[in-house]
Write a protein that holds these residues in place. Structure first.
Motif, PDB file in Angstrom:
ATOM      1  N   ALA A  91       0.910  -1.291   0.215  1.00  0.00           N
ATOM      2  CA  ALA A  91      -0.080  -0.076  -0.078  1.00  0.00           C
ATOM      3  C   ALA A  91       0.821   1.121  -0.055  1.00  0.00           C
ATOM      4  O   ALA A  91       0.449   2.457   0.251  1.00  0.00           O
ATOM      5  CB  ALA A  91      -0.906   0.105   1.052  1.00  0.00           C
ATOM      6  N   ALA A 100      -0.340   5.170   0.307  1.00  0.00           N
ATOM      7  CA  ALA A 100       0.380   6.411   1.606  1.00  0.00           C
ATOM      8  C   ALA A 100       1.021   7.510   0.853  1.00  0.00           C
ATOM      9  O   ALA A 100       0.887   8.634   1.429  1.00  0.00           O
ATOM     10  CB  ALA A 100       1.439   5.514   2.114  1.00  0.00           C
ATOM     11  N   GLU A 141      -1.959   5.344  10.549  1.00  0.00           N
ATOM     12  CA  GLU A 141      -1.307   3.807  10.473  1.00  0.00           C
ATOM     13  C   GLU A 141      -0.825   3.536   9.248  1.00  0.00           C
ATOM     14  O   GLU A 141       0.212   2.694   9.287  1.00  0.00           O
ATOM     15  CB  GLU A 141      -2.431   2.878  11.187  1.00  0.00           C
ATOM     16  CG  GLU A 141      -2.975   3.144  12.639  1.00  0.00           C
ATOM     17  CD  GLU A 141      -3.986   2.226  12.933  1.00  0.00           C
ATOM     18  OE1 GLU A 141      -4.379   1.478  12.081  1.00  0.00           O
ATOM     19  OE2 GLU A 141      -4.436   2.156  14.128  1.00  0.00           O
ATOM     20  N   LEU A 142      -1.583   3.807   8.188  1.00  0.00           N
ATOM     21  CA  LEU A 142      -1.142   3.591   6.942  1.00  0.00           C
ATOM     22  C   LEU A 142       0.238   4.279   6.667  1.00  0.00           C
ATOM     23  O   LEU A 142       1.016   3.787   5.908  1.00  0.00           O
ATOM     24  CB  LEU A 142      -2.329   4.003   5.813  1.00  0.00           C
ATOM     25  CG  LEU A 142      -1.812   4.068   4.522  1.00  0.00           C
ATOM     26  CD1 LEU A 142      -1.521   2.512   3.857  1.00  0.00           C
ATOM     27  CD2 LEU A 142      -2.930   4.546   3.508  1.00  0.00           C
ATOM     28  N   PRO A 153       3.163   0.984   5.997  1.00  0.00           N
ATOM     29  CA  PRO A 153       2.180   0.274   5.072  1.00  0.00           C
ATOM     30  C   PRO A 153       2.295  -1.002   4.388  1.00  0.00           C
ATOM     31  O   PRO A 153       1.707  -1.741   3.612  1.00  0.00           O
ATOM     32  CB  PRO A 153       2.892   1.323   3.721  1.00  0.00           C
ATOM     33  CG  PRO A 153       4.241   1.686   3.920  1.00  0.00           C
ATOM     34  CD  PRO A 153       4.308   1.765   5.694  1.00  0.00           C
ATOM     35  N   ALA A 175      -2.635  -1.398   6.676  1.00  0.00           N
ATOM     36  CA  ALA A 175      -2.952  -0.856   5.134  1.00  0.00           C
ATOM     37  C   ALA A 175      -4.312  -1.200   4.849  1.00  0.00           C
ATOM     38  O   ALA A 175      -4.918  -0.297   4.139  1.00  0.00           O
ATOM     39  CB  ALA A 175      -2.166  -1.842   4.312  1.00  0.00           C
ATOM     40  N   GLU A 176      -5.007  -2.304   5.195  1.00  0.00           N
ATOM     41  CA  GLU A 176      -6.550  -2.456   4.587  1.00  0.00           C
ATOM     42  C   GLU A 176      -7.505  -1.258   5.173  1.00  0.00           C
ATOM     43  O   GLU A 176      -8.323  -0.768   4.490  1.00  0.00           O
ATOM     44  CB  GLU A 176      -7.058  -3.890   5.038  1.00  0.00           C
ATOM     45  CG  GLU A 176      -8.376  -3.858   4.527  1.00  0.00           C
ATOM     46  CD  GLU A 176      -8.403  -4.140   2.885  1.00  0.00           C
ATOM     47  OE1 GLU A 176      -9.700  -4.022   2.391  1.00  0.00           O
ATOM     48  OE2 GLU A 176      -7.545  -4.505   2.446  1.00  0.00           O
ATOM     49  N   GLY A 193      -6.354   1.578   6.502  1.00  0.00           N
ATOM     50  CA  GLY A 193      -6.065   2.871   5.968  1.00  0.00           C
ATOM     51  C   GLY A 193      -6.593   3.152   4.379  1.00  0.00           C
ATOM     52  O   GLY A 193      -6.964   4.334   3.873  1.00  0.00           O
ATOM     53  N   ALA A 194      -6.718   2.015   3.439  1.00  0.00           N
ATOM     54  CA  ALA A 194      -7.100   2.073   1.975  1.00  0.00           C
ATOM     55  C   ALA A 194      -8.534   2.455   2.197  1.00  0.00           C
ATOM     56  O   ALA A 194      -9.013   3.072   1.235  1.00  0.00           O
ATOM     57  CB  ALA A 194      -6.766   0.802   1.342  1.00  0.00           C
ATOM     58  N   TRP A 223      -9.044   5.940   2.989  1.00  0.00           N
ATOM     59  CA  TRP A 223      -8.850   6.915   2.046  1.00  0.00           C
ATOM     60  C   TRP A 223      -9.870   6.892   0.849  1.00  0.00           C
ATOM     61  O   TRP A 223     -10.023   7.916   0.235  1.00  0.00           O
ATOM     62  CB  TRP A 223      -7.299   6.465   1.409  1.00  0.00           C
ATOM     63  CG  TRP A 223      -6.535   7.255   0.446  1.00  0.00           C
ATOM     64  CD1 TRP A 223      -6.277   6.946  -0.901  1.00  0.00           C
ATOM     65  CD2 TRP A 223      -6.700   8.720   0.432  1.00  0.00           C
ATOM     66  NE1 TRP A 223      -6.088   7.815  -1.785  1.00  0.00           N
ATOM     67  CE2 TRP A 223      -6.272   9.180  -1.096  1.00  0.00           C
ATOM     68  CE3 TRP A 223      -7.121   9.847   0.961  1.00  0.00           C
ATOM     69  CZ2 TRP A 223      -5.908  10.292  -1.450  1.00  0.00           C
ATOM     70  CZ3 TRP A 223      -6.764  11.202   0.596  1.00  0.00           C
ATOM     71  CH2 TRP A 223      -6.352  11.337  -0.696  1.00  0.00           C
TER      72      TRP A 223
END
Length: 814
Positions: A284, A288, A332-333, A337, A343-344, A346-347, A350
């Motif tokens: 990810a 980021a 956290e992302l 990353p 990452a999940e 954070g994605a 976003w």
């Protein structure tokens, strides 16, 4: 082509997929060794030594496999690994350096408690001969070359806990890792000391800077801009793909697109751009980077500053209830990353932020080099596109990738547009080269030399211009390193048959048919045709207008041919010569078998030459003035070594007009053609009529109705021109170029059955050497004698026996 090789003491091995089991490849070699291992082993118990060695070797091997390295051998406590030995992605040196840095960190974590290990790593890049069938972990003797010794010496020179690289590795990793120079290293056996650098870290790669004007991509820029404008105006998301090979200018086109489509109908457009560097830290990582650009976060910002900037950026976008959870997930992302769970989350956060932005203003989400990204990035874009479509938002997705990358986007329909980036044309390439040369302070005249090497690729053009001042290849020498890495990656993406056919085509040189490739590789008839068509579809081969195939880019041909070992090149050359032997056919005109009958016009044989080849050999005399040896010209097959289909007609002075020459040739062919089934009769000599002085090299005397011309051109009939004033015997011509004299009675010599109907042998051209039975008129004035000496040129011509000596004068076919 069933070939095999023996390496060391191993049995003969063969590769079932690639007919040539060995290749000359540019690889990166890594040597890692423990510092002070002898003293350490003396202090430890044998069982502790075994545990320490097992932890060390397992750790190093795991890191090397993670970075696609092949452990070639273990030498005591040292480990030797190869990168790019079996397949290359263009970043072999970068993977080796990253593996060396990770080995330093991993060993410190894996060693038993109370033991401290320090490791030195040396990395070198160079050419080796690789046994492809034996390229595997523990395949001793896989590679052979001087670069292996260089890597071992670099490891010995490296400080404890450091990674040291050579000059070639430094150039290959420029802009991807941080390096600082060390003192030069002297190696026994090398004439000059080696330049050495120490790698200090691998930061997040920055996007490349773009300078100068955009050349040759205006149409693609306009097409992509129109698609984005339609997505904003219609409030229907669209997916735009900028597809082209490496170096075709995809990143530059995306950069120009962000500047060209900054507003639509007066409304500002928000661009969220992410770049996918090679082997990014975490799947990810591109997302980021997109978040950092949105919130204005720098890499050096501490955690409190990151959280503060995120709150500020999200304040006008999300409601207060959703703002704090989103800021926490995005933080956290940015921090990790590579963590899958973080990452999940954070994605997803976003994605909600982008949808909220698109509800307020037009948004374009762009990802550069999407084919390098992890699957998580592709899934993120698909979900974003589907959600924006359901809500009817003014959003567009722009992705750049290679031409062979296929992305399935369900439900897009006519809202997906692929914009290909073909090679630049000749005019655009010349403009780009002149601009690059001017920026480098080089003369613009070099653009003509570089034009044929570039192949319409902007990155290749820049690499060749840079190579003029660097030690990574010159236009007249080897292919520059950046270009070679791009071509190596393209070749290694091919399977065995396609790579073999491409290398065979590169060995054949210019235009070649499928039959020639089959003969070189030992394939059955019909096997090469579908393989070559696949290479054409991939852009590696082209189809000339005259038929056959040819390598599309000069750099691809050079790199592919360079990979073949010398023994394979010699074998290919032998098979090509065998195919060209009489009765075997020509590699340029089909498969083996009887040669094509004479007189059949093909794409490689002009109709004029085919017509002349169908005329049997017929002798006709050519008469010369007194003192000049009579000669006879045989009409028949044209000389294969002469220009213009075997008809040399140019002359220093007194050239015939092209239309007249063509008419005379056609007349000579028709008159010389005998009745089928009857032997050609020798024609009678023409009646001589002296009409004036001859010119230099005008050779044949003038028969009735003839005039002087090319020394190898002697027509039997010709339109008469106005006669010039006859000159006295021995008088020098007005130009002072030759002496003339009255003609003598001709004789009829023997003639060899063959030759060209329009040329004479150099030995039978006019010369001023007296022979028995042929009186010569000498010049009577000093000027005439001087002119004769000038014509002689100071070199005596070889004497040929005349008829009085019992040796017939023959004409040797050219």
């Amino acid at each position: 082509m069933p070939m095999s090789t023996t390496v060391g003491q191993r049995d003969v091995v063969s590769s079932p997929r690639w007919p040539v089991p060995e290749e000359r490849r540019t690889v990166t070699v890594l040597f890692a060794d423990i510092v002070g291992s002898t003293g350490l082993m003396e202090r430890l118990d044998p069982e502790d030594v075994r545990a320490l060695q097992r932890a060390y070797f397992d750790t190093v091997a795991a890191v090397l496999r993670r970075w696609d390295g092949v452990v070639e051998k273990y030498i005591g406590d040292a480990v030797m690994a190869l990168f790019g030995a079996h397949s290359s992605d263009g970043f072999d040196a970068y993977r080796a350096v990253r593996a060396g840095l990770e080995i330093q960190r991993a060993v410190d974590r894996r060693v038993p408690a109370g033991t401290r290990l320090r490791v030195r790593v040396g990395v070198a890049t160079g050419e080796v001969l690789v046994d492809l069938a034996a390229t595997r972990d523990g395949g001793h003797g896989t590679a052979s070359g001087a670069v292996i010794t260089t890597a071992a010496r670099l490891q010995e020179y490296a400080p404890p806990g450091a990674v040291v690289v050579c000059a070639a590795t430094r150039r290959a990793t420029g802009g991807l890792v941080e390096q600082r120079p060390l003192a030069t290293m002297t190696v026994a056996g090398k004439a000059v000391p080696l330049d050495v650098w120490r790698v200090t870290g691998a930061p997040r790669p920055r996007p490349a800077r773009h300078h100068g004007p955009l050349v040759g991509r205006r149409r693609e820029l306009a097409t992509a801009g129109e698609e984005i404008t339609r997505a904003v105006r219609d409030r229907r998301p669209r997916w735009i793909s900028l597809a082209g090979p490496a170096g075709s200018g995809r990143s530059r086109l995306l950069h120009e697109l962000t500047r060209a489509v900054s507003t639509v109908d007066g409304t500002p457009v928000r661009w969220c751009v992410a770049h996918c560097p090679p082997y990014a830290r975490g799947g990810a990582a591109p997302l980021a980077d997109m978040v950092r650009g949105f919130a204005g976060i720098r890499d050096t910002d501490p955690a409190p500053a990151v959280r503060r900037r995120l709150d500020t950026a999200l304040d006008p976008v999300l409601p207060p209830a959703r703002r704090a959870p989103a800021a926490q997930a995005l933080a956290e992302l940015l921090a990790a990353p590579e963590d899958a769970a973080g990452a999940e989350r954070g994605a997803e956060a976003w994605r909600q932020v982008l949808l909220a932005l698109a509800a307020a203003e037009p948004v374009v989400v762009a990802v550069d080099d999407l084919d390098r990204a992890a699957p998580a990035v592709n899934r993120f874009l698909h979900r974003l596109f589907v959600a924006a479509t359901e809500r009817g938002l003014p959003l567009a997705v722009v992705a750049t990738h290679g031409p062979g990358w296929a992305d399935v986007l369900p439900g897009a329909g006519d809202r997906r547009r692929r914009v290909p980036l073909p090679p630049l044309g000749t005019v655009e390439t010349g403009r780009l080269l002149r601009h690059l040369l001017g920026r480098a302070g080089r003369p613009a005249a070099l653009a003509r030399e570089l034009l044929a090497l570039v192949g319409g690729n902007p990155a290749v053009a820049e690499a060749y211009v840079r190579a003029l001042d660097e030690e990574c290849g010159a236009p007249a020498g080897q292919v520059p390193d950046p270009v070679r890495r791009i071509v190596d990656a393209r070749l290694d993406r091919l399977d065995g048959d396609h790579r073999a056919a491409l290398m065979a085509g590169a060995a054949l040189g210019t235009r070649f048919p499928a039959g020639a490739v089959e003969r070189l590789l030992g394939w059955a008839p019909g096997r090469a045709e579908p393989v070559l068509r696949g290479l054409v579809a991939g852009g590696l081969l082209g189809r000339p207008a005259r038929g056959g195939y040819e390598v599309a880019e000069p750099a691809v041909a050079r790199v592919a041919h360079r990979r073949l070992p010398r023994a394979v090149r010699a074998e290919f050359a032998r098979r090509a010569r065998t195919a060209c032997a009489p009765g075997a056919g020509s590699p340029l005109h089909g498969g083996p078998g009887p040669a094509r009958p004479a007189g059949v016009a093909t794409a490689a044989r002009p109709l004029r030459t085919a017509r002349a080849a169908a005329v049997p050999a017929v002798a006709r005399p050519v008469h010369r003035p007194a003192g000049m040896r009579p000669a006879t010209v045989a009409t028949g097959a044209p000389d294969a070594g002469s220009s213009r289909g075997g008809h040399p007609v140019s002359d220093v002075r007194g050239n015939r007009r092209p239309a007249e020459v063509r008419a005379l040739r056609a007349a000579a062919d028709v008159r010389a053609r005998p009745t089928p089934g009857r032997r050609a009769a020798r024609p009678e000599p023409a009646t001589l009529s002296w009409t004036g002085p001859d010119r230099v090299g005008a050779g044949p005397a003038r028969a009735t109705g003839e005039r002087g011309g090319h020394p190898g051109f002697a027509p039997t009939q010709q339109p008469r021109r106005s006669p010039s004033r006859p000159r006295a015997s021995g008088e020098v011509s007005r130009r002072g170029l030759a002496t003339v004299g009255p003609p003598t009675a001709p004789r009829e010599p023997d003639v060899a059955p063959g030759g060209s109907p329009y040329s004479t042998s150099p030995s039978d051209r006019p010369r001023s050497v007296a022979r028995s039975g042929a009186p010569t008129t000498a010049p009577s004035t000093a000027a005439g004698r001087a002119a004769a000496r000038r014509l002689a040129g100071g070199t005596p011509l070889p004497r040929r026996p005349g008829p009085a000596e019992g040796v017939p004068a023959r004409l040797v076919a050219a």
